[in-house]
Design an enzyme around this catalytic site. Structure first.
Site, short mmCIF file in Angstrom:
data_model
loop_
_atom_site.label_atom_id
_atom_site.label_comp_id
_atom_site.label_asym_id
_atom_site.label_seq_id
_atom_site.Cartn_x
_atom_site.Cartn_y
_atom_site.Cartn_z
N TYR A 1 -5.14 -5.71 2.98
CA TYR A 1 -5.09 -4.26 3.24
C TYR A 1 -5.18 -3.43 1.96
O TYR A 1 -5.80 -2.36 1.95
CB TYR A 1 -3.86 -3.90 4.09
CG TYR A 1 -2.56 -3.79 3.34
CD1 TYR A 1 -2.12 -2.57 2.84
CD2 TYR A 1 -1.75 -4.90 3.13
CE1 TYR A 1 -0.91 -2.46 2.16
CE2 TYR A 1 -0.56 -4.80 2.44
CZ TYR A 1 -0.14 -3.57 1.96
OH TYR A 1 1.03 -3.47 1.26
N ASP B 1 10.63 -7.21 -0.79
CA ASP B 1 9.51 -8.05 -1.22
C ASP B 1 9.95 -9.32 -1.94
O ASP B 1 9.17 -10.27 -2.07
CB ASP B 1 8.59 -7.26 -2.17
CG ASP B 1 7.66 -6.32 -1.44
OD1 ASP B 1 7.82 -6.14 -0.21
OD2 ASP B 1 6.76 -5.75 -2.10
N HIS C 1 -1.41 14.54 28.34
CA HIS C 1 -2.87 14.67 28.33
C HIS C 1 -3.25 15.97 27.66
O HIS C 1 -2.61 16.98 27.92
CB HIS C 1 -3.38 14.64 29.78
CG HIS C 1 -4.85 14.85 29.86
ND1 HIS C 1 -5.75 13.87 29.51
CD2 HIS C 1 -5.58 15.95 30.23
CE1 HIS C 1 -6.98 14.35 29.67
NE2 HIS C 1 -6.90 15.60 30.11
P1 FAD Z 1 9.82 -2.30 -4.85
O1 FAD Z 1 9.34 -1.09 -4.16
O2 FAD Z 1 8.82 -3.13 -5.58
O3 FAD Z 1 10.95 -1.79 -5.86
C1 FAD Z 1 11.56 -2.63 -6.77
C2 FAD Z 1 12.12 -1.78 -7.89
O4 FAD Z 1 12.98 -2.59 -8.68
C3 FAD Z 1 11.08 -1.24 -8.85
O5 FAD Z 1 11.25 0.16 -8.99
C4 FAD Z 1 11.35 -1.96 -10.19
O6 FAD Z 1 11.12 -1.13 -11.31
C5 FAD Z 1 12.82 -2.26 -10.04
N1 FAD Z 1 13.27 -3.43 -10.79
C6 FAD Z 1 12.76 -4.69 -10.77
N2 FAD Z 1 13.50 -5.52 -11.52
C7 FAD Z 1 14.52 -4.76 -12.02
C8 FAD Z 1 15.63 -5.06 -12.85
N3 FAD Z 1 15.88 -6.30 -13.26
N4 FAD Z 1 16.46 -4.04 -13.19
C9 FAD Z 1 16.24 -2.78 -12.75
N5 FAD Z 1 15.22 -2.45 -11.94
C10 FAD Z 1 14.37 -3.44 -11.58
N6 FAD Z 1 3.93 -0.98 2.29
C11 FAD Z 1 3.96 -0.31 3.46
O7 FAD Z 1 4.84 -0.55 4.29
N7 FAD Z 1 3.01 0.64 3.75
C12 FAD Z 1 2.01 0.93 2.90
O8 FAD Z 1 1.18 1.80 3.18
C13 FAD Z 1 1.96 0.25 1.67
N8 FAD Z 1 0.97 0.51 0.77
C14 FAD Z 1 0.97 -0.13 -0.43
C15 FAD Z 1 -0.05 0.16 -1.32
C16 FAD Z 1 -0.09 -0.47 -2.56
C17 FAD Z 1 -1.19 -0.13 -3.52
C18 FAD Z 1 0.94 -1.40 -2.90
C19 FAD Z 1 0.95 -2.06 -4.25
C20 FAD Z 1 1.95 -1.70 -2.02
C21 FAD Z 1 1.98 -1.08 -0.77
N9 FAD Z 1 2.97 -1.37 0.18
C22 FAD Z 1 2.97 -0.72 1.39
C23 FAD Z 1 4.02 -2.37 -0.08
C24 FAD Z 1 5.31 -1.70 -0.49
O9 FAD Z 1 5.10 -0.90 -1.63
C25 FAD Z 1 6.38 -2.77 -0.77
O10 FAD Z 1 6.50 -3.62 0.34
C26 FAD Z 1 7.71 -2.11 -1.03
O11 FAD Z 1 7.66 -1.24 -2.14
C27 FAD Z 1 8.80 -3.18 -1.29
O12 FAD Z 1 10.02 -2.54 -1.53
P2 FAD Z 1 11.15 -3.22 -2.40
O13 FAD Z 1 12.31 -2.27 -2.34
O14 FAD Z 1 11.37 -4.61 -1.97
O15 FAD Z 1 10.59 -3.30 -3.89
P1 AMP Z 2 -3.31 -10.00 0.77
O1 AMP Z 2 -2.48 -11.23 0.47
O2 AMP Z 2 -3.17 -9.48 2.18
O3 AMP Z 2 -3.16 -8.92 -0.26
O4 AMP Z 2 -4.82 -10.48 0.68
C1 AMP Z 2 -5.34 -11.10 -0.44
C2 AMP Z 2 -6.70 -11.67 -0.10
O5 AMP Z 2 -7.30 -12.21 -1.28
C3 AMP Z 2 -6.65 -12.79 0.92
O6 AMP Z 2 -7.55 -12.48 1.96
C4 AMP Z 2 -7.09 -14.01 0.13
O7 AMP Z 2 -7.82 -14.94 0.93
C5 AMP Z 2 -8.00 -13.40 -0.94
N1 AMP Z 2 -8.19 -14.27 -2.11
C6 AMP Z 2 -7.26 -15.05 -2.72
N2 AMP Z 2 -7.79 -15.75 -3.78
C7 AMP Z 2 -9.12 -15.38 -3.85
C8 AMP Z 2 -10.22 -15.72 -4.73
N3 AMP Z 2 -10.09 -16.59 -5.76
N4 AMP Z 2 -11.43 -15.13 -4.50
C9 AMP Z 2 -11.58 -14.26 -3.48
N5 AMP Z 2 -10.60 -13.90 -2.63
C10 AMP Z 2 -9.36 -14.44 -2.80
#
Ligand code: FAD
Ligand code: AMP
Length: 466
Positions: free
Chosen positions: A184, A313, A445
């Site tokens: 995505y 995450d 609707h």
């Molecule tokens: P994070 O948001 O990664 O936050 C972790 C925080 O911990 C960070 O601020 C970091 O600086 C801090 N940190 C790490 N280690 C330490 C430490 N030792 N001490 C102090 N601070 C620390 N999810 C959706 O549901 N919808 C979306 O549309 C979506 N779009 C996305 C688009 C992009 C480009 C990306 C990269 C991700 C997207 N995601 C989306 C995923 C989403 O951002 C993550 O699933 C989410 O942020 C996870 O939240 P988290 O609280 O686990 O960690």
């Molecule tokens: P996501 O884990 O949803 O962000 O998707 C990552 C995508 O990258 C998956 O569809 C994987 O199959 C693809 N991918 C992983 N390794 C490679 C690679 N070496 N070349 C091309 N695509 C890859």
């Protein structure tokens, strides 16, 4: 070093961490949250969900103004891209929301520490950075999130060859952007730059896009993206990428693909997934060992060790902001009240392309593999009055229901505002509803939600408008 005492300390202020901190404060605990960067809100607010959606919305409006206003009787002239203005809109959106988390911390009396958090041993966390402190707390919640996963051979220079963070801020529209990975993130950001004028090539190792999503829905999505000009190379295993050229004028990237000719392009977006972030966290001091994929193993109450919990995450499950938030709430409710729960069967996933793609529950492939008998109802947006009025008739809703009980097991939507439509069926799954329950509920609707109702009727072969 300053010595501090709190009931609960959260490491990381992403959607998992900040929501856990606020909920714990609401429950009467004295809470601290350690975040290493100045802004609160984590990946999601700073470099994930929010900035990507700001660019997706803005680029879609630009694209619509250029290509589809005329279809609905609006003549526009001189539509121009102001990329710097669009990037400023994204930055303003992020700033407003990260400041909003700081306000919520103040309001809920969550004490924020700025610095790197490291567990020193049971009940103790060191803050190392702008502030230095030793915090003693009975409960520690790890919410340190994830970072972009690398790929062997791909030399990320943080500029031409980068991950999603770089792709949220390219200073100019790349002539040719190669996206590695058709998940995505790759598709959303690939769509942004395609709409703004880039040639976009998506290289995907598998023979399909959006792995894990319902296959029929993913195939419909691929057809639509192709029409929008995204070029897909499936079954393409990227083995390397590097920047060539010695001046800004002749700099370009070369992407190596197993068994195929190398591809030259202006920029590379590596989007092959994210990896849990646990660097220098002191996990060994409390006896936590990572699993084979770098995640913190937890039990059903998010406990990783005595007095140490992990959410979001950094643990198993879909890497999504709302999953992290739900876990944050369940985790601290468990700590404060003894009970907290997340229903992993009812976590929606949305791809914010145009049209949007949204899913909840089981895919057809999963049901087949499990040998579950199911009935299927589908309904196209093309037969919906509101979709026609919007001029957005692509896509369908598919509902999968248990053949014996009619309980809704999975719903897959591709179409306008799919990300909003999925909320209704997520609640249906949460409540154990049947497709008949949805079919017999009144839907206003003319709305796009009527497509959901018609798909529910179609499970029993009684859709009205198709
Ligand atoms: P994070 O948001 O990664 O936050 C972790 C925080 O911990 C960070 O601020 C970091 O600086 C801090 N940190 C790490 N280690 C330490 C430490 N030792 N001490 C102090 N601070 C620390 N999810 C959706 O549901 N919808 C979306 O549309 C979506 N779009 C996305 C688009 C992009 C480009 C990306 C990269 C991700 C997207 N995601 C989306 C995923 C989403 O951002 C993550 O699933 C989410 O942020 C996870 O939240 P988290 O609280 O686990 O960690
Ligand atoms: P996501 O884990 O949803 O962000 O998707 C990552 C995508 O990258 C998956 O569809 C994987 O199959 C693809 N991918 C992983 N390794 C490679 C690679 N070496 N070349 C091309 N695509 C890859």
């Amino acid at each position: 070093m300053e010595e501090q005492q709190h009931d609960l300390v959260v490491i990381g202020s992403g959607p998992g961490g900040y929501v856990a901190a606020i909920r714990a404060a609401q429950l009467g605990l004295d809470v601290a949250c350690i975040e290493k960067v100045p802004e609160l809100g984590g990946t999601c607010l700073r470099v994930g969900c929010i900035p990507s959606k700001a660019l997706l919305e803005a680029s879609e409006r630009y694209h619509e103004a250029k290509t589809s206003f005329k279809k609905i009787g609006i003549k526009v002239q001189g539509v121009e891209l102001d990329l710097q203005g669009m990037l400023r809109h994204k930055d303003r959106t992020v700033k407003g929301l990260t400041a909003g988390v700081a306000y919520l911390f103040d309001k809920n009396k969550v004490r924020r520490y700025q610095g790197h958090g490291r567990i020193e041993g049971p009940g103790t966390v060191i803050v190392d950075g702008d502030e230095r402190a030793r915090i003693r707390a009975r409960h520690i919640v790890i919410a340190t999130g994830s970072e972009v996963a690398g790929l062997p051979g791909v030399e990320m220079d943080g500029d031409r060859i980068g991950g999603s963070t770089e792709a949220l801020s390219y200073p100019e529209v790349p002539g040719h952007l190669v996206v590695i990975g058709a998940g995505y993130i790759g598709l959303e950001l690939g769509s942004v730059w395609r709409r703004l004028g880039s040639k976009v090539t998506v290289l995907e190792y598998l023979d399909r896009i959006l792995p894990g999503m319902d296959l029929e829905t993913a195939k419909l999505a691929q057809k639509t993206f192709k029409k929008q000009g995204l070029k897909f190379e499936l079954g393409a295993r990227v083995t390397g990428a590097r920047v060539e050229g010695d001046s800004e004028e002749n700099k370009h990237c070369i992407v190596e693909v197993d068994g195929k000719d190398p591809i030259a392009c202006d920029r590379v977006l590596l989007a092959v997934g994210r990896r849990p972030y646990t660097d220098d966290l002191g996990l060994e001091s409390v006896g936590i060992e990572l699993d084979g994929r770098g995640r913190i193993p937890v039990d059903g109450h998010f406990r990783a060790a005595d007095g140490v919990f992990a959410i979001g995450d950094v643990i198993a499950g879909p890497m999504l902001a709302h999953k992290a938030e739900d876990e944050g709430i369940a985790c601290v409710e468990g700590i404060a009240c003894g009970y907290g729960h997340v229903n992993y069967e009812a976590i929606p996933g949305v791809v914010y392309t145009h049209p949007e793609i949204a899913s909840v529950g089981k895919t057809e492939e999963q049901l087949k593999e499990a040998g579950t008998e199911y009935r299927k109802g589908k309904f196209p947006f093309a037969a919906n009055g509101r979709a026609k009025a919007l001029g957005q008739t692509e896509g369908q809703v598919k509902i999968l229901a248990d053949a014996a009980t009619d309980r809704v097991l999975g719903v897959h939507v591709i179409g306008p505002r799919a990300g909003d439509l999925i909320a209704e069926v997520t609640v249906a799954i949460e409540f154990g509803a049947s497709s008949e329950d949805i079919a017999r509920s009144s839907h206003a609707h003319p709305t796009l939600a009527e497509v959901v109702k018609e798909a529910a009727l179609a499970v029993d072969g009684r859709a009205i408008h198709n």
